[in-house]
Enzyme design. Structure first.
Site, PDB file in Angstrom:
ATOM      1  N   GLU A 164       0.762  -1.356   0.017  1.00 60.13           N
ATOM      2  CA  GLU A 164      -0.043  -0.206  -0.040  1.00 60.13           C
ATOM      3  C   GLU A 164       0.978   1.207  -0.045  1.00 60.13           C
ATOM      4  OE1 GLU A 164      -2.778  -0.067   3.349  1.00 60.13           O
ATOM      5  OE2 GLU A 164      -3.168   1.966   3.079  1.00 60.13           O
ATOM      6  N   GLU A 168      -2.629  10.713   2.325  1.00 54.64           N
ATOM      7  CA  GLU A 168      -4.044  10.769   3.290  1.00 54.64           C
ATOM      8  C   GLU A 168      -3.894  12.229   3.946  1.00 54.64           C
ATOM      9  OE1 GLU A 168      -5.214   6.962   5.142  1.00 54.64           O
ATOM     10  OE2 GLU A 168      -3.345   7.177   5.798  1.00 54.64           O
ATOM     11  N   THR A 267      -6.672   6.121  16.188  1.00 58.96           N
ATOM     12  CA  THR A 267      -7.100   6.648  14.699  1.00 58.96           C
ATOM     13  C   THR A 267      -8.142   7.736  14.677  1.00 58.96           C
ATOM     14  OG1 THR A 267      -7.104   4.185  14.039  1.00 58.96           O
ATOM     15  CG2 THR A 267      -8.179   5.477  12.595  1.00 58.96           C
TER      16      THR A 267
END
Ligand SMILES: *[C@@H]1O[C@H](CO)[C@@H](O)[C@H](O)[C@H]1NC(C)=O
Ligand SMILES: *[C@@H]1O[C@H](CO)[C@@H](O)[C@H](O)[C@H]1NC(C)=O
Ligand SMILES: *[C@@H]1O[C@H](CO)[C@@H](O)[C@H](O)[C@H]1NC(C)=O
Ligand SMILES: *[C@@H]1O[C@H](CO)[C@@H](O)[C@H](O)[C@H]1NC(C)=O
Ligand SMILES: *[C@@H]1O[C@H](CO)[C@@H](O)[C@H](O)[C@H]1NC(C)=O
Ligand SMILES: *[C@@H]1O[C@H](CO)[C@@H](O)[C@H](O)[C@H]1NC(C)=O
Ligand SMILES: *[C@@H]1O[C@H](CO)[C@@H](O)[C@H](O)[C@H]1NC(C)=O
Ligand SMILES: *[C@@H]1O[C@H](CO)[C@@H](O)[C@H](O)[C@H]1NC(C)=O
Length: 369
Positions: A164, A168, A267
């Site tokens: 990946e 972001e 997160t």
């Protein structure tokens, strides 16, 4: 941060349709049965669309259970015409002549010629994926991010074994972009993430974010200026294995709700807190959104693949127990109903075939974190 976490709630839903599907989970140590041979990106066994984008060859019944991955093609997608975006991935049949992108989850709109990725309190966010893969290349997205705490805009590449590469944008801060990369879903001891500040408001202004992914180095740029370079040799771990993305990947664009109940606290904090559904922007528009003006793709292997006639796809070669994923170029169709045997016609490009150890981490599913 693993952008794919926002789809963590999707597997059971996805397992409920799309041809034969079993609520059987799969991973490299427990691959799918022959009755439902394909292990989807969400880690469930099934047929049909389970065998297309995201299907993990190492967790499927056999190495060739997943359909071959459609070959990279040089392109510049502009989104005023959205007829080549399939609105529901479930109905994709692997025909890349018909569709360039699939909506994997959520809803898209046309906003003054740009693609709007929509997030509402009920839709759980939106993600689209390219139907073709990139096996090294330069990808640039021109986009405007969200600007709301807990709402994350993302432009990434994701392979079927979870290599990946990320751009972001946590919505609480509209003057920065964050770069990151992961190797085969492994969460590193020390983050690979980078923060790149000093941007003019990323909500109000389009910026060009580039992922330049080459066999020996990964370069992140903003508006044509390099902000970070990671050399493959910099990623070698204590065992001598480069923790570097090497497998063909789809391009994904998403707007996802990190700031909701059920998301790990770290997160939520990273994303800028819990989402405020009473935000005036949300009240006014009835939704949160991010806008994508264009995505350009320059394939690193296009020279090689045009020199050799009829190459259409990538497949994983070798055997499941091998420590190295080998990528082969083939002329095999990616269509779900396309018959025929895999006939590798080329062993690949030197450098691009550098294979890495799969090791014990194959069983790790980033979605579960
Ligand atoms: C892609 O097309 C857009 C819109 O026409 C343009 O602004 C952009 O420069 C193009 N990108 C590349 C790499 O050609
Ligand atoms: C794939 O899509 C193209 C373009 O829509 C269409 O002409 C073709 O018939 C499709 N192929 C198959 C096998 O469905
Ligand atoms: C896609 O289609 C399936 C099957 O009809 C449906 O269950 C699912 O909700 C649809 N997904 C989206 C994003 O509309
Ligand atoms: C946003 O990010 C920039 C760059 O990393 C940082 O300097 C600034 O303090 C951040 N602003 C907020 C409100 O967090
Ligand atoms: C390439 O495809 C064409 C048309 O399908 C076929 O006639 C030809 O034999 C193929 N060439 C090779 C080298 O496979
Ligand atoms: C696959 O590789 C493993 C380890 O190298 C080896 O033991 C096994 O015999 C191989 N299987 C096949 C079918 O080649
Ligand atoms: C694919 O390649 C094989 C082996 O070279 C050849 O026999 C076959 O005709 C090719 N098929 C297509 C569709 O080009
Ligand atoms: C693999 O899946 C099996 C069956 O669901 C499960 O029991 C096992 O814990 C999983 N292994 C890993 C490493 O996640």
């Amino acid at each position: 941060m693993i952008t794919s976490t926002f789809l963590a709630a999707a597997p059971l839903l996805l397992a409920a349709f799309a041809g034969v599907a079993e609520a059987t989970s799969c991973n490299a140590t427990t691959p799918c049965p022959s009755s439902a041979p394909c292990c989807s990106e969400y880690g469930f066994c099934g047929t049909d669309s389970f065998c297309l984008g995201g299907c993990n060859p190492f967790a499927s019944n056999t190495l060739d259970s997943c359909r071959p991955e459609p070959l990279c093609k040089n392109s510049n997608f502009t989104f005023s015409d959205q007829s080549r975006i399939l609105s529901n991935f479930t109905f994709f049949d692997g025909n890349v002549s018909a569709y360039d992108w699939t909506v994997d989850k959520g809803n898209i709109q046309n906003s003054d010629g740009s693609l709007a990725l929509v997030l509402t309190e009920t839709n759980g966010g939106t993600r689209i994926s390219s139907t073709r893969y990139v096996h090294y290349g330069t990808i640039t997205a021109s986009l405007k991010t969200g600007r709301w705490g807990g709402v994350v805009t993302a432009f990434i590449t994701m392979s079927d074994v979870k290599d990946e590469i990320d751009w972001e944008f946590p919505g609480g801060n509209t003057t920065q972009g964050q770069s990151n990369y992961f190797w085969q879903g492994l969460i590193p001891d020390k983050t690979n993430g980078g923060i790149h500040g000093g941007l003019t408001d990323t909500f109000s202004n389009y910026h060009d974010y580039t992922i330049d992914w080459q066999p020996d180095a990964l370069t992140f740029s903003i508006d044509g200026k390099t902000v970070r370079t990671v050399k493959k040799t910099d990623t070698v771990d204590a065992k001598g294995v480069a923790n570097y993305p090497t497998t063909p990947a789809r391009i994904q664009l998403s707007l996802w709700p990190a700031g909701i109940t059920g998301t790990p606290q770290g997160t939520v904090d990273w994303a800028g807190g819990m989402i405020n559904w009473d935000d005036p922007d949300y009240k006014a528009a009835g939704q949160f959104y991010a806008l994508v003006k264009s995505v350009s793709v320059q394939c690193s292997d296009s020279e090689v693949t045009t020199l050799t006639s009829n190459i259409t796809s990538y497949v994983y070669g070798g055997n499941r127990s091998d420590t190295s994923p080998t990528i082969l170029y083939t002329n095999k169709t990616s269509l779900l109903n396309g018959a025929g045997r895999i006939a590798p016609i080329m062993g690949g490009v030197s450098g691009s075939l550098l294979a890495l150890g799969m090791g014990v981490i194959l069983g790790v599913n980033a979605l579960l974190l």
